[in-house]
Design a protein around this motif. Structure first.
Motif, PDB file in Angstrom:
ATOM      1  N   GLN A 389       0.409   3.062   9.286  1.00  0.00           N
ATOM      2  CA  GLN A 389      -0.178   1.907  10.226  1.00  0.00           C
ATOM      3  C   GLN A 389      -1.713   1.501   9.937  1.00  0.00           C
ATOM      4  OE1 GLN A 389       1.806  -0.139  12.411  1.00  0.00           O
ATOM      5  NE2 GLN A 389       0.128  -1.271  12.245  1.00  0.00           N
ATOM      6  N   LEU A 390      -2.015   0.668   9.560  1.00  0.00           N
ATOM      7  CA  LEU A 390      -3.594   0.656   9.388  1.00  0.00           C
ATOM      8  C   LEU A 390      -4.144   0.000  10.494  1.00  0.00           C
ATOM      9  CD1 LEU A 390      -4.291  -0.899   5.579  1.00  0.00           C
ATOM     10  CD2 LEU A 390      -4.781   1.430   6.426  1.00  0.00           C
ATOM     11  N   TYR A 391      -5.512   0.386  10.908  1.00  0.00           N
ATOM     12  CA  TYR A 391      -6.150  -0.331  11.919  1.00  0.00           C
ATOM     13  C   TYR A 391      -7.187  -0.731  11.427  1.00  0.00           C
ATOM     14  CZ  TYR A 391      -2.907   1.886  15.193  1.00  0.00           C
ATOM     15  OH  TYR A 391      -1.743   1.958  15.920  1.00  0.00           O
ATOM     16  N   ILE A 392      -7.222  -2.116  11.129  1.00  0.00           N
ATOM     17  CA  ILE A 392      -8.248  -2.990  10.630  1.00  0.00           C
ATOM     18  C   ILE A 392      -9.675  -3.093  11.418  1.00  0.00           C
ATOM     19  CG2 ILE A 392      -8.091  -5.223  11.562  1.00  0.00           C
ATOM     20  CD1 ILE A 392      -7.875  -4.073   7.961  1.00  0.00           C
ATOM     21  N   TYR A 411      -6.623 -10.106   5.072  1.00  0.00           N
ATOM     22  CA  TYR A 411      -5.750  -9.111   5.558  1.00  0.00           C
ATOM     23  C   TYR A 411      -4.454  -9.397   6.012  1.00  0.00           C
ATOM     24  CZ  TYR A 411      -4.120  -5.255   8.451  1.00  0.00           C
ATOM     25  OH  TYR A 411      -3.458  -4.200   8.993  1.00  0.00           O
ATOM     26  N   PRO A 413      -1.176  -7.941   7.538  1.00  0.00           N
ATOM     27  CA  PRO A 413      -0.740  -6.953   8.118  1.00  0.00           C
ATOM     28  C   PRO A 413       0.808  -6.717   7.901  1.00  0.00           C
ATOM     29  CG  PRO A 413      -0.618  -8.592   9.881  1.00  0.00           C
ATOM     30  CD  PRO A 413      -1.374  -9.265   8.560  1.00  0.00           C
ATOM     31  N   ALA A 414       1.381  -5.258   7.802  1.00  0.00           N
ATOM     32  CA  ALA A 414       2.444  -5.037   7.397  1.00  0.00           C
ATOM     33  C   ALA A 414       3.413  -5.251   8.462  1.00  0.00           C
ATOM     34  CB  ALA A 414       2.676  -3.352   7.203  1.00  0.00           C
ATOM     35  N   LYS A 415       4.840  -5.598   8.130  1.00  0.00           N
ATOM     36  CA  LYS A 415       5.716  -5.772   9.152  1.00  0.00           C
ATOM     37  C   LYS A 415       6.971  -4.370   8.704  1.00  0.00           C
ATOM     38  CE  LYS A 415       7.575  -9.463  11.486  1.00  0.00           C
ATOM     39  NZ  LYS A 415       6.669  -9.194  12.798  1.00  0.00           N
ATOM     40  N   ASP A 416       7.052  -3.825   9.884  1.00  0.00           N
ATOM     41  CA  ASP A 416       7.957  -2.426   9.474  1.00  0.00           C
ATOM     42  C   ASP A 416       9.040  -2.967   8.843  1.00  0.00           C
ATOM     43  OD1 ASP A 416       7.351  -0.564  12.606  1.00  0.00           O
ATOM     44  OD2 ASP A 416       6.044  -1.048  10.861  1.00  0.00           O
ATOM     45  N   ARG A 417       9.316  -2.039   7.873  1.00  0.00           N
ATOM     46  CA  ARG A 417      10.521  -2.336   6.758  1.00  0.00           C
ATOM     47  C   ARG A 417      10.803  -3.558   6.195  1.00  0.00           C
ATOM     48  NH1 ARG A 417      12.037   0.590  11.457  1.00  0.00           N
ATOM     49  NH2 ARG A 417      12.190   2.887  11.143  1.00  0.00           N
ATOM     50  N   ARG A 419       7.574  -5.666   4.772  1.00  0.00           N
ATOM     51  CA  ARG A 419       6.313  -5.917   3.727  1.00  0.00           C
ATOM     52  C   ARG A 419       5.425  -4.870   4.246  1.00  0.00           C
ATOM     53  NH1 ARG A 419       4.827 -10.949   6.865  1.00  0.00           N
ATOM     54  NH2 ARG A 419       3.290 -10.101   7.963  1.00  0.00           N
TER      55      ARG A 419
END
Lengths: 573, 429
Positions: A389-392, A411, A413-417, A419
């Protein structure tokens, strides 16, 4: 590219080319470039180019006659409406500081990026099928590419061929850093060549020598190009880069030959090739004081590649006298003196993970600009998997210990499971400086089925991509000519004063906290027990009432009462 | 009583300020027992940073707070939320004590208590310091201090629930409904507090709880209308703030479906980390129903004691919710001095307090051993989680037992005798 030799110019007559294209639609060129490196290692780069004058994507034109272009790839292109395809398989990491810049950079593992045609309606569906088909063609596990490791870079991967597309919805990029390259990947790759591995330069590709090297990378690049800008043609470039180590393959002796490198020698050029050449980089050896090259060749060539003007000895394999009496061509380089220091490459990047423990960490990317007085911007692209989990808001970019704010940040952000994270930044690098980009992350605990069979090995994070237009020392040629060697014409040159460089950093290996894999039943039982304790106590208190406890009489008395009741006699108290 | 309360507030603020300035603040705000993915301050800052970059905070999986919380000034109030909670609890317990004493007086005058249970009755002298003790239990509880220093938004949630209790006890149905809607909007579980609040108002307005009476339905519908109406308005406002309904799957979907398995002090994380995929949906439903399912039976049993029902509901929410933190635990523990008259009927209090103390001390130790030293594995931390929750369940059920027992004694007499005249023991049958 000029021949300052008494042999004379090999000029290309346009009418000849036109006739050539009508009767034989397509051409095939092969070349091998050998560049001795300062550390004593040797870098060999094969390039095979198949040109095909046809348009797959034209309406109503079904292509069924394949000659030089491999049918499997042609069918893939037309079925999935692919405009550009770039796939590479690499074993090892390219050490820029020791070996300089490669002709075609590639990250460790497998990398695939594709530009689809804008007529495609379901790009994700096409991408998924394409990866599966390619994994069958190349015998690689590209089927592990799915939406959790695919990104759509907005600026880093512009098309290398014809067309100026700006809609990155049709671009897909994925890497598999864990992918291992072996003979099973080399064999189908060799089959795509017109001559296969029977004739021409491809006979040198023997797996036991190729994979016993410091670096091995094979790639396929397909793109539409402008054939004198009168007709569209498809270009298929197959490249194989390999670096042989002085001590592992060279047995410590600074003496290299084709036989020592590949355990084969060349006997003939590929009959289907219109040109088949071997180039040896002799820029550092103008008078022959560094190493001795045999057999000697009168052909010399010069090319501007990677911002530098290099001189090459050229061996033309289409001429019979190259092979000599024995009808075998074995190149020999014997070192005489000690080579000095290598010129530092202008752009270089490193990446590592900082921090301790399995909860948090920090990704540090360090980019070096070694140009003494020029500053230039670089585009940094990072694709981090969702479980980190990145913290921008912790992103810091510092150059020369001062804050350097990027002018463009994209940026996603990722979505769990679903992308991964995608971070793209345009950073201006001051001259002769080191820029450090840091971002904090937290490690997630995954479901027990989501771990690989060896969870304590760690999880791979794909390489960062640093793309830049580096200022060139020498003026670059902007118009592409037919007789330019392949290694200098891979990347289109838009302006004279700079050349395009892409640098890949190391992939990262990150450990995640693991649950105990032997415990699913136990955990279910124990947790349900605690919940049941709660339920049980509440149930008791809710459904039962307080009553005075009358003790029950002992067993003997109860039995006696039972007998008395049967007899009809009064009971005991 | 204002002076001791002010002194207490000053002491509490000093402790928090000292800890806040020290290097411990950073360490505390990373602890998984104190912050969860739902209420971590780091994630709020990340959400605001994403807004600055032009990306919706709900497009990723990092921000799970409701949109209205994005209003910056609301977050500045986290630091003062502890004070608000303490004062609200103080005033509500004061009101409650007055109610209790008044009811006791009427019952005494109408001779409803048996003769021998006079020692069970409560005196004003004993009840005088209880509100201060409640405020102290909340403010000086290490759990609350840790939660405040970490700037977890749990403090804000606790403040809203405390204000809701105050408004309910003061009798203002409108404010109570609005505050309950606000608490439900932030995390869904306070929905179960609707029943005790309703029961309290019915009791206060002397409306009998009879499903056949129209007055019951009239008031229930009024209160439900206030509650649901405020909830709809607040949700609509959040929609207009960010312009999309993204926050609903991101916040409420997240609470219900538990996709993030970060370890915490609850029961969900390891259970769903080791769950077979086939049964995942089933067990999610079971565990979520478990939180809401005790409302109706408890309301039926405790319909004459709505304040104790509120305590029970808050405790059940804190134990069984999907992402509990120590801040939630601190809220129901603050009520314990209000039931200090039940001490003689508690059966396991020593065991429970030892278990809770030991577990609180062991949490950081076993976390360090698992994550940093690498010499333990996740099972150790999981075991302490189990024990901590077990201790909490024992605590709550023990107080419930003691409360019911006292009520039984107040109606049937304290010293009970068996049929033959010897001393009797009470059992649940």
């Amino acid at each position: 590219f000029r021949f300052p030799s008494p042999i004379g110019h090999i000029s290309t007559c346009p009418s000849l080319i036109g006739q050539c294209c009508k009767t034989h639609p397509g051409s095939f060129q092969e070349e091998l470039v050998i560049r001795p490196l300062h550390s004593g290692d040797i870098y060999a780069s094969f390039q095979f180019r198949t040109l095909w004058d046809t348009d797959f994507l034209q309406e109503g034109q079904k292509v069924s006659h394949y000659r030089l272009f491999p049918k499997s790839l042609g069918q893939v292109l037309s079925k999935f409406s692919v405009r550009e395809l770039h796939i590479s398989f690499t074993q090892g990491f390219w050490r820029t500081m020791q070996w300089g810049q490669p002709f075609i950079p590639s990250p460790p593992g497998a990398e695939l990026w594709v530009w689809f045609h804008d007529t495609v309606s379901d790009v994700d569906g096409n991408w998924k099928e394409l990866t599966n088909v390619l994994s069958g063609i190349f015998c690689a596990s590209l089927n592990f590419i799915d939406l959790t490791n695919t990104v759509q870079p907005s600026a880093s991967f512009k098309p290398l061929g014809l067309g100026n597309a700006t809609d990155h919805r049709f671009l897909r990029y994925a890497t598999l850093p864990r992918e291992i390259v072996c003979t099973e990947n080399l064999t189908p790759w060799k089959k795509l060549l017109p001559c296969g591995s029977k004739a021409g330069l491809a006979v040198l590709m023997k797996s036991e020598k190729l994979f016993h090297s410091s670096f091995h990378s094979q790639a396929v690049h397909i793109r539409p190009i402008c054939q004198q800008c009168s007709s569209k043609a498809w270009e298929l470039r197959q490249t194989l880069n390999v670096v042989f180590d002085l001590h592992t393959s060279g047995q410590g002796k600074k003496e290299w030959s084709l036989f020592k490198m590949f355990s084969r020698t060349l006997t003939e050029a590929c009959p289907l090739a219109s040109s088949s050449k071997v180039y040896v980089d002799i820029t550092d050896n103008p008078e022959g004081e560094l190493f001795e090259l045999s057999p000697a060749t009168p052909l010399l060539g010069q090319a501007v590649v990677l911002g530098d003007r290099r001189t090459y000895s050229v061996y033309d394999l289409s001429r019979a006298e190259t092979f000599g009496q024995l009808r075998s061509f074995n190149l020999l380089l014997r070192w005489k003196g000690d080579s000095g220091d290598m010129l530092r490459p202008l752009l270089h990047a490193e990446r590592y993970v900082a921090g301790f423990g399995l909860q948090t960490g920090e990704i540090h990317t360090v980019i070096y600009n070694n140009h003494p007085y020029r500053a230039f911007p670089v585009l940094l692209m990072d694709s981090v998997p969702w479980y980190l989990q990145l913290y921008i808001h912790t992103l810091t970019v510092t150059s020369k210990s001062r804050d350097n704010k990027p002018s463009y940040i994209h940026y996603q952000p990722a979505k769990d499971r679903h992308r991964p994270h995608l971070l793209e930044m345009l950073i201006q690098l001051p001259p002769h400086s080191m820029t450090e980009v840091t971002v904090q992350f937290e490690r997630a605990l995954l479901k027990w089925t989501e771990y690989t069979p060896d969870p304590n090995h760690g999880f791979y994070v794909g390489s960062s991509v640093v793309s830049a237009l580096v200022p060139s020392m020498v003026a670059m040629r902007t118009n592409f000519t037919q007789d330019q060697p392949l290694f200098s014409s891979f990347v289109p040159v838009k302006e004279e004063s700079s050349y395009f460089v892409r640098v890949y950093t190391e992939p990262l290996l990150v450990n995640l906290p693991t649950p105990d894999f032997s415990m699913p039943y136990n955990v279910i039982c124990l947790t349900c027990t605690v919940v049941a304790v709660g339920y049980g106590s509440f149930y008791n208190l809710l459904t039962r009432t307080f009553q005075v406890d009358e003790p029950s009489p002992p067993l003997s008395k109860r039995l006696a009462n039972l007998i008395r009741r049967m007899r009809g006699v009064p009971l005991l108290t | 009583m204002a002076a001791p309360l002010t002194l207490l507030l000053i002491v509490a603020v000093t402790i928090r300020a000292v800890l806040f300035r020290s290097s411990w603040a950073e360490l505390i705000s990373e602890r998984v027992e104190v912050v969860s993915p739902l209420n971590a301050w780091k994630r709020v800052v990340e959400g605001l940073a994403l807004l600055d970059l032009g990306v919706s905070p709900y497009s990723g999986d990092v921000f799970h707070e409701v949109s209205l919380s994005l209003i910056h000034f609301l977050f500045k109030s986290i630091l003062g939320s502890d004070g608000i909670t303490a004062v609200a609890l103080y005033l509500s317990i004061q009101t409650y004590n007055k109610n209790v004493f008044r009811k006791q007086k009427y019952a005494l005058e109408s001779d409803r208590y048996p003769a021998d249970c006079l020692e069970l009755l409560r005196s004003p002298k004993e009840m005088f310091y209880i509100p201060l003790k409640v405020a102290m239990f909340y403010l000086l509880n290490p759990f609350t201090i840790l939660s405040c220093v970490a700037k977890s938004t749990c403090g804000l949630n606790n403040a809203i629930i405390a204000l809701f209790i105050l408004c309910t006890l003061k009798g203002s149905a409108l404010l109570s409904g609005i505050l309950l809607a606000l608490a439900t909007y932030q995390s869904i579980y306070p929905l179960t507090l609707f029943a005790p609040a309703l029961l309290f108002f019915l009791q206060r307005l002397y409306i009998p709880v009879n499903l056949r009476r129209s007055s019951f339905w009239f008031f229930t519908l009024q209160y439900a209308f206030i509650y649901v109406g405020s909830l709809v308005v607040i949700t609509g406002l959040s929609f207009f703030l960010l312009g999309s309904w993204d926050f609903i799957p991101s916040v409420y979907g997240f609470i219900f479906s538990v996709p993030d398995l970060t370890p915490n002090i609850g029961l969900f994380w390891y259970f769903f980390a080791e769950m077979f995929e086939h049964f995942r949906l089933f067990f999610i439903c079971v565990f979520q129903i478990n939180v809401f399912f005790y409302t109706i039976p408890l309301s039926i049993k405790l319909k004459e004691h709505p304040v104790f029902l509120i305590f029970m509901q808050i405790a059940i929410i804190s134990i069984f919710k999907s992402y509990p933190t120590v801040g939630d635990v601190a809220l129901y523990m603050a009520f314990l001095p209000a039931w200090s008259h039940l001490y003689r009927f508690l059966r396991n209090i020593f065991l429970v307090s030892c278990v809770l103390l030991a577990c609180s001390a062991l949490f950081p130790v076993l976390w360090h051993l698992w994550i940093y030293a690498g010499s333990a594995n996740s099972n150790f931390y999981y075991a302490i989680t189990l024990l901590f929750n077990f201790g909490q369940i024992l605590l709550v059920s023990d107080y419930f037992y003691a409360y019911l027992r006292r009520e039984h004694h107040l109606t049937h007499g304290l010293y009970l005798k068996k049929k033959d005249g010897t001393e009797a023991t009470l059992v649940l049958k």
